[in-house]
Scaffold this motif. Structure first.
Motif, mmCIF file in Angstrom:
data_model
loop_
_atom_site.group_PDB
_atom_site.id
_atom_site.type_symbol
_atom_site.label_atom_id
_atom_site.label_comp_id
_atom_site.label_asym_id
_atom_site.label_seq_id
_atom_site.Cartn_x
_atom_site.Cartn_y
_atom_site.Cartn_z
ATOM 1 N N GLY A 193 9.860 12.537 -1.595
ATOM 2 C CA GLY A 193 9.765 11.237 -0.953
ATOM 3 C C GLY A 193 8.985 10.264 -1.810
ATOM 4 N N ASP A 226 3.703 0.365 -1.039
ATOM 5 C CA ASP A 226 3.037 -0.539 -0.104
ATOM 6 C C ASP A 226 2.421 -1.710 -0.842
ATOM 7 N N GLY A 263 2.213 5.801 6.512
ATOM 8 C CA GLY A 263 1.657 5.079 5.375
ATOM 9 C C GLY A 263 0.274 4.531 5.660
ATOM 10 N N ARG A 307 6.955 6.330 -1.400
ATOM 11 C CA ARG A 307 6.518 5.215 -0.567
ATOM 12 C C ARG A 307 5.847 4.164 -1.441
ATOM 13 N N ARG A 311 13.960 2.411 10.637
ATOM 14 C CA ARG A 311 14.218 3.716 10.017
ATOM 15 C C ARG A 311 15.667 4.095 10.256
ATOM 16 N N HIS A 357 9.928 3.156 2.344
ATOM 17 C CA HIS A 357 9.893 4.567 1.954
ATOM 18 C C HIS A 357 11.291 5.152 1.982
ATOM 19 N N GLU A 391 13.139 9.235 1.719
ATOM 20 C CA GLU A 391 12.860 10.674 1.743
ATOM 21 C C GLU A 391 14.184 11.426 1.809
ATOM 22 N N VAL A 406 6.225 10.602 4.209
ATOM 23 C CA VAL A 406 6.089 9.233 3.716
ATOM 24 C C VAL A 406 6.238 8.210 4.831
ATOM 25 N N ARG A 407 6.750 8.597 5.996
ATOM 26 C CA ARG A 407 6.843 7.617 7.081
ATOM 27 C C ARG A 407 5.463 7.251 7.604
ATOM 28 N N GLY A 425 5.468 -2.074 3.650
ATOM 29 C CA GLY A 425 5.816 -0.894 2.869
ATOM 30 C C GLY A 425 7.249 -0.480 3.103
ATOM 31 N N GLU A 441 3.375 5.782 -3.906
ATOM 32 C CA GLU A 441 2.976 7.115 -3.488
ATOM 33 C C GLU A 441 4.154 8.080 -3.522
#
Length: 880
Positions: free
Chosen positions: A568, A572, A318, A570, A495, A552, A554, A315-316, A550, A586
C-alpha cells in the motif's frame, strides 16, 4: 367413500361337475344332492367407492357372483342397478372380494350367489380449523427456524420457516402441540379449536442458556493485516472492570500500557495516547470518555464489533503515528422494534431502534445522562462552609441514526455528541464567592452512502464537526470570563474496492479535512498565564485554518492459497494557513504465509506521520502545533499465529519502531510557544525508539466461557537534552541523553475470563499487572536524591532524567457477576462490575518532604501518593 354391502344366500346352488361356465340359472333336472352344501363365508371385504361425480344420491346394485373352489370371485354379473355409476363401482369392488369356498361332502365347490351393494351419500367431512403462529425464544423474541411441532403425538412434525412461522389445519377439538427447537427446553401447548375459528398463537421456548457465548459473524473479513485483533458481542460488553464499554476492552489487549487505573486512554507500543486514533465507521472520535474516567461517549448497543490495530494499520488509517481502534456500528435490525434501557451507579441510558420494512428505513436513537456526578456534587456540597462555592459535575451524550435502502445502495445519516462539565459554582448570595470550571463537548454529523460501482463497492462520506473546550470564571451571580478552545471541521472521504481477479483486489481512497480553530476570550478574564490584556498577544485574537488531505492505494494479492501480500501507499499534505505545507509519503507492506492450515507467519513494515501531539486530544492545539513540523517514524513487525482449535488461538509478535522525529507536547509548551511565536524557545522535537514483543492466548466465544491471557514487553526511549545537577541542586551541565519515555511500562500482564453457569449466572474476573512508569516529572513526580545545602543540611536534589527511578509495580483484580432472566418478550439483567475489587492502591507519584525536627535537625521523607481507584457499578438492564 367406502360403502355398505349386503350378501344374500337364499339362492345358492353348486355348479355341475364344478364347471364354471354355462347357464346362470339352475338346471331343469337337478341331481339329487347326496351331501349337505355348506355355503361360502366372506373372508376379505371390498367396500365400493362412492362415485365422486354423484352428490346426494343413494342407490342399490344387485350382483350375481361366481365364487370358484378357491374362494375367489371368478365372474361378476349385474342383476339390477339404480345407476350405471353405482353399477361400475360395485363391479370394480366385487372383483376384490374373497371368501372361504363353499363345500359339499367336504370338498370345495364353485357356486353362484347373489350380492348387493347399497350406496349412501358420504357424510360431509368435518370443517378444519386453521392455526397460525410463530415460535420464538422467550425473552429475546428471536424467531426459531426449523422448530418442530408434533400434533397430538404424531410421528411427522411440522417445521417452522426461516421467520419462525407455521400454519396448521386441524379438526375442531382439543389438541396437544409439542414444540421442540435446538438449544431450547421442549414445551407442550394445548389449544381448543372451534368450528369457524381461525386462531393465531405465539409459542415462546425457554433457552437452555440465555445469550450463550457464541456469535454469528456476517461478512467476516479475511485477516490480511499484520496486527489486528477483532472483538465481538460478549467480548465487548461482559469483560470485568470495563463497565460494559467496548472501547475499554482495548486496555487489556497486548501492546497496551496505561496512564492509571480507570483512565482508559491506551499507551500503544510506547507512544503518546494521542498518537492512537479512535474511529467509528470511519468517523474520527475526538474524545472517547466522559470526564476521562467515565463511560465511553458512544452507547454500547451501537457497537457490533471492534478492531484493534496495535501496529501496522492499513493505509486507510492516515495521520497516525501509533495504533488505531475502530468500532463498527451495528447493522440495523430489519424486522421489529428493539429497545434497551439501563441504570447503574454512574449513569442511565436508553437505546431504541425501529425498522420500517415497507420503505426500507431504519431509525435508531440513544442517549445517556450521568446522575452520579450530581450525587457526588450533593455530597461535596453538604461538606462546604456557608458562602463557599458549590461543586458541580455532569455529563451526557447522544447518538441518532437514520438508514435508508435505495435500490442496491444504502444511505445513512449518523449524528453523535457529548458534553462534560466539572467545576465549582459560586454562592449567588455572596458577591465575593468565586467559582469556575472546565467544560468540554463535541458534535459530529456524518452522511454516508454505499453502493455497487464499476464492478466493485464504493463509499462516500461527509462529516461536519464541532469541538469545544472552555475554562469558565464566575464571581457571585455573574459570569466574569470565559476562555475557550473551539474548532469547526468539515471532512470528506471516499473509498472504492474491487476484486480485479480471483488473486488480486484493489482499494482506492482519498480523504480531506478542513479545520477552522480559534481561541476565544470573553468577559474580563485573562487567558491562562497572562497578567494583563495585551492586544498584540496572539492568544487574545487567534485563529487557525488548516487543511489536511490524503490519498491511498492498496492491493490485496494472493499469488497462491498460502500467501497473502498487501502493498500500500499513502500520501498526505498538511497545510497551515498562511503558506505552511508539510508533505508525507508512506509506503507500507504486509505479508502473511500459511505454513499449514493452522500455523501462519506474518511480517510487515511501513512509514507513518502525524502532527504534533499533546497528551490527549485538545481542540485547536494539534492544529496550532503544525508550525513545529510533523512527527515521523517507521513500524516493523513480525510474528506467528497458531489456531490450535476452532476456539483457541495463540499468537506472538515482535515490533521495532524507530522514531526519527517526535513532537510530544504539553499544554504549557503549546501555549507559550504560540504566544511567543517560537522566539527564544528550544526546539520541542526529539527522536526516539520503541521495541518489544507480545504474547496472547485467546479462547474465543463458544459454549460456556471465553477469555485470554496477554503479556507485553514494552520499551520506549527518547533522545533529548537534559540537565545535570550537582548535590546542591545546581545545573552544572547539559547533554543529550537517552531517557525512558514518560509512559513506558516494561512489563504488562492481563488475564481475562468470563464463565456462564447454569440458570444464566455469569461470573468473570480480570487480573492486571504492570511495572511502574518512570518517575520522570512529565505526568508524575520527578525522582529526587539526597544532597546537602550550603549549611550542610540534607536536601532533596532533582535526579537527572536518565537516572530516574520508577513508580511501584501495580496488581489489580476486577470482578463482574451477573444474573439474567427471561420474561415474555424481554430480558432482564442485573450485574455488579467492580474495577479493582482487590482494593489495591496504585502509586501515582511520590511526595518529597523536608521536615525540621524539634532538635533543629532536618529529616528527609519520601512518601508515596497512593490512589485507590475503585469503580463499582451496580446496575440493571432491560432489553426488548
Amino acid at each position: 367413500m367406502k360403502l355398505s354391502r349386503l350378501v344374500l344366500l337364499t339362492l345358492l346352488w353348486p355348479l355341475e361337475n364344478g364347471h364354471t361356465q354355462g347357464a346362470s340359472h339352475p338346471p331343469d333336472n337337478p341331481k339329487v344332492i347326496e351331501a349337505t352344501l355348506v355355503p361360502p363365508s366372506l373372508l376379505s371385504d371390498s367396500p365400493a367407492t362412492y362415485p365422486s361425480d354423484l352428490k346426494g344420491e343413494s342407490g342399490e346394485v344387485s350382483l350375481e357372483l361366481l365364487v370358484d373352489e378357491t374362494g375367489q370371485v371368478a365372474q361378476v354379473s349385474v342383476v339390477d342397478a339404480t345407476n350405471e355409476r353405482f353399477a361400475q363401482a360395485a363391479r370394480e369392488a366385487a372383483r376384490h372380494l374373497s371368501f372361504n369356498p363353499a363345500t359339499q361332502g367336504g370338498q370345495p365347490v364353485a357356486v353362484r350367489l347373489p350380492f348387493v351393494y347399497r350406496f349412501e351419500p358420504p357424510a360431509p367431512p368435518p370443517e378444519l380449523v386453521r392455526l397460525r403462529g410463530s415460535v420464538r425464544t422467550r425473552g429475546t423474541r428471536r424467531p426459531l427456524s426449523t422448530a418442530a411441532l408434533f400434533v397430538d403425538g404424531g410421528p411427522s412434525p411440522t417445521q417452522t420457516d426461516a421467520e419462525g412461522l407455521f400454519t396448521l389445519e386441524l379438526p375442531p377439538g382439543v389438541h396437544a402441540l409439542e414444540v421442540r427447537a435446538a438449544g431450547h427446553v421442549p414445551q407442550t401447548f394445548r389449544e381448543t379449536l372451534q368450528t369457524g375459528q381461525e386462531l393465531e398463537v405465539i409459542y415462546r421456548l425457554e433457552p437452555l442458556t440465555l445469550s450463550p457465548y457464541e456469535t454469528v459473524v456476517r461478512d467476516e473479513r479475511e485477516r490480511t493485516e499484520v496486527s489486528r485483533i477483532t472483538l465481538r458481542e460478549q467480548e465487548l460488553r461482559e469483560v470485568p472492570g470495563t463497565q460494559g464499554d467496548p472501547f475499554r476492552v482495548v486496555m487489556l489487549m497486548p501492546g497496551v500500557g496505561s496512564l492509571a487505573s480507570g483512565a482508559s486512554y491506551p499507551v500503544v507500543r510506547g507512544s503518546q495516547p494521542a498518537a492512537t486514533g479512535f474511529f467509528l465507521d470511519g468517523i474520527r472520535v475526538p474524545m472517547l470518555y466522559h470526564l476521562l474516567v467515565g463511560s465511553a461517549v458512544v452507547h454500547p448497543d451501537f457497537i457490533e464489533s471492534l478492531d484493534f490495530h496495535p501496529g501496522m494499520p492499513s493505509v486507510r488509517y492516515g495521520r497516525l503515528l501509533g495504533g488505531a481502534v475502530e468500532g463498527h456500528v451495528r447493522r440495523p435490525r430489519e424486522q421489529r422494534l428493539h429497545a434497551t434501557a439501563y441504570a447503574d451507579l454512574i449513569n442511565s441510558g436508553v437505546f431504541v431502534e425501529q425498522p420500517f420494512p415497507s420503505t426500507g428505513t431504519s431509525v435508531s436513537v440513544a442517549g445517556r445522562i450521568s446522575y452520579s456526578a450530581l450525587l457526588l456534587s450533593a455530597v461535596a456540597n453538604t461538606l462546604q462552609q456557608p458562602g463557599a462555592g458549590r461543586v458541580r459535575a455532569n455529563f451526557w451524550d447522544y447518538q441518532a441514526r437514520v438508514e435508508q435502502k435505495v435500490g442496491t445502495a444504502r444511505v445513512r445519516l449518523f449524528a453523535l455528541g457529548s458534553s462534560d462539565g466539572l467545576g465549582v459554582r459560586p454562592d449567588a448570595s455572596t458577591p465575593s464567592s468565586e467559582g469556575g470550571g472546565l467544560a468540554t463537548r463535541f458534535h459530529r454529523v456524518d452522511l454516508r452512502g454505499q453502493s455497487p460501482l464499476g464492478g466493485g463497492e464504493a463509499e462516500l462520506g461527509l462529516t461536519l464537526g464541532l469541538d469545544d473546550m472552555g475554562l469558565l470564571g464566575e464571581q457571585g451571580p455573574q459570569r466574569v470570563g470565559e476562555f475557550a478552545l473551539r474548532q469547526a471541521s468539515v471532512s470528506a472521504r471516499a473509498r472504492w474496492t474491487r476484486q480485479l481477479t480471483p488473486e488480486l483486489g484493489l482499494t482506492l481512497g482519498a480523504d480531506a479535512e478542513h479545520r477552522r480553530a480559534a481561541l476565544s476570550i470573553l468577559g474580563t478574564a485573562l487567558p491562562p498565564g497572562a497578567r494583563e490584556m495585551d492586544p498584540s498577544n496572539p492568544l487574545q485574537r487567534p485563529s487557525t485554518i488548516a487543511l489536511m488531505s490524503g490519498a491511498h492505494v492498496e492491493f490485496h494479492w494472493r499469488p497462491s492459497p498460502r500467501w497473502s501480500v498487501v502493498p500500500g501507499l499513502r500520501a498526505d499534505a498538511y497545510h497551515l494557513v498562511p503558506g505552511l505545507t508539510h508533505w508525507a509519503v508512506e509506503p507500507r507492506l504486509a505479508v502473511r504465509h500459511a505454513l499449514t492450515e493452522a500455523l501462519t507467519l506474518k511480517a510487515g513494515a511501513g512509514l507513518f506521520h502525524q502532527p504534533p501531539t499533546v497528551l490527549l486530544h485538545v481542540p485547536v492545539m494539534d492544529t496550532l502545533a503544525l508550525r513545529y513540523g510533523l512527527q515521523a517514524g517507521a513500524q516493523v513487525a513480525g510474528g506467528v499465529e497458531w489456531k490450535v482449535s476452532d476456539v483457541l488461538e495463540l499468537s506472538t509478535e515482535a515490533f521495532f519502531n524507530p522514531l526519527w522525529r517526535t513532537v510530544e507536547l504539553d499544554l504549557g509548551q503549546v501555549a507559550e510557544n504560540y504566544r511567543r511565536r517560537g522566539v527564544g524557545l528550544p526546539d520541542p522535537s526529539a527522536r526516539g525508539l520503541a521495541y518489544g514483543f507480545e504474547l496472547m492466548a485467546r479462547r474465543t466465544l463458544g459454549r460456556q466461557w471465553f477469555g485470554w491471557v496477554s503479556y507485553s514487553f514494552l520499551r520506549s526511549r527518547r533522545w533529548v537534552r537534559i540537565n545535570r545537577h550537582d548535590d546542591m541542586n545546581r545545573v552544572v551541565d547539559q547533554i543529550e541523553a537517552s531517557v525512558p519515555f514518560a509512559f513506558e511500562q516494561a512489563h504488562v500482564l492481563n488475564t481475562a475470563l468470563s464463565f456462564r453457569f447454569a440458570n444464566n449466572y455469569t461470573l468473570g474476573t480480570v487480573v492486571h499487572f504492570n511495572t511502574g512508569r518512570p518517575e520522570s516529572g512529565e505526568i508524575t513526580s520527578r525522582s529526587h536524591r539526597q544532597g546537602r545545602d550550603a549549611q550542610g543540611q540534607p536536601i532533596w536534589v532533582r535526579e537527572d532524567r536518565d537516572r530516574v527511578t520508577r513508580l511501584a509495580p501495580f496488581v489489580r483484580v476486577d470482578l463482574r457477576a451477573a444474573k439474567s432472566w427471561t420474561l415474555e418478550d424481554f430480558t432482564l439483567d442485573a450485574y455488579l462490575d467492580v474495577l479493582n475489587v482487590s482494593l489495591q492502591q496504585e502509586v501515582l507519584a511520590y511526595d518529597y518532604q523536608r521536615n525540621v525536627l524539634a532538635d533543629g535537625t532536618t529529616q528527609l521523607e519520601r512518601k508515596p501518593l497512593r490512589l485507590p481507584v475503585i469503580l463499582p457499578m451496580l446496575g440493571v438492564k432491560a432489553s426488548y
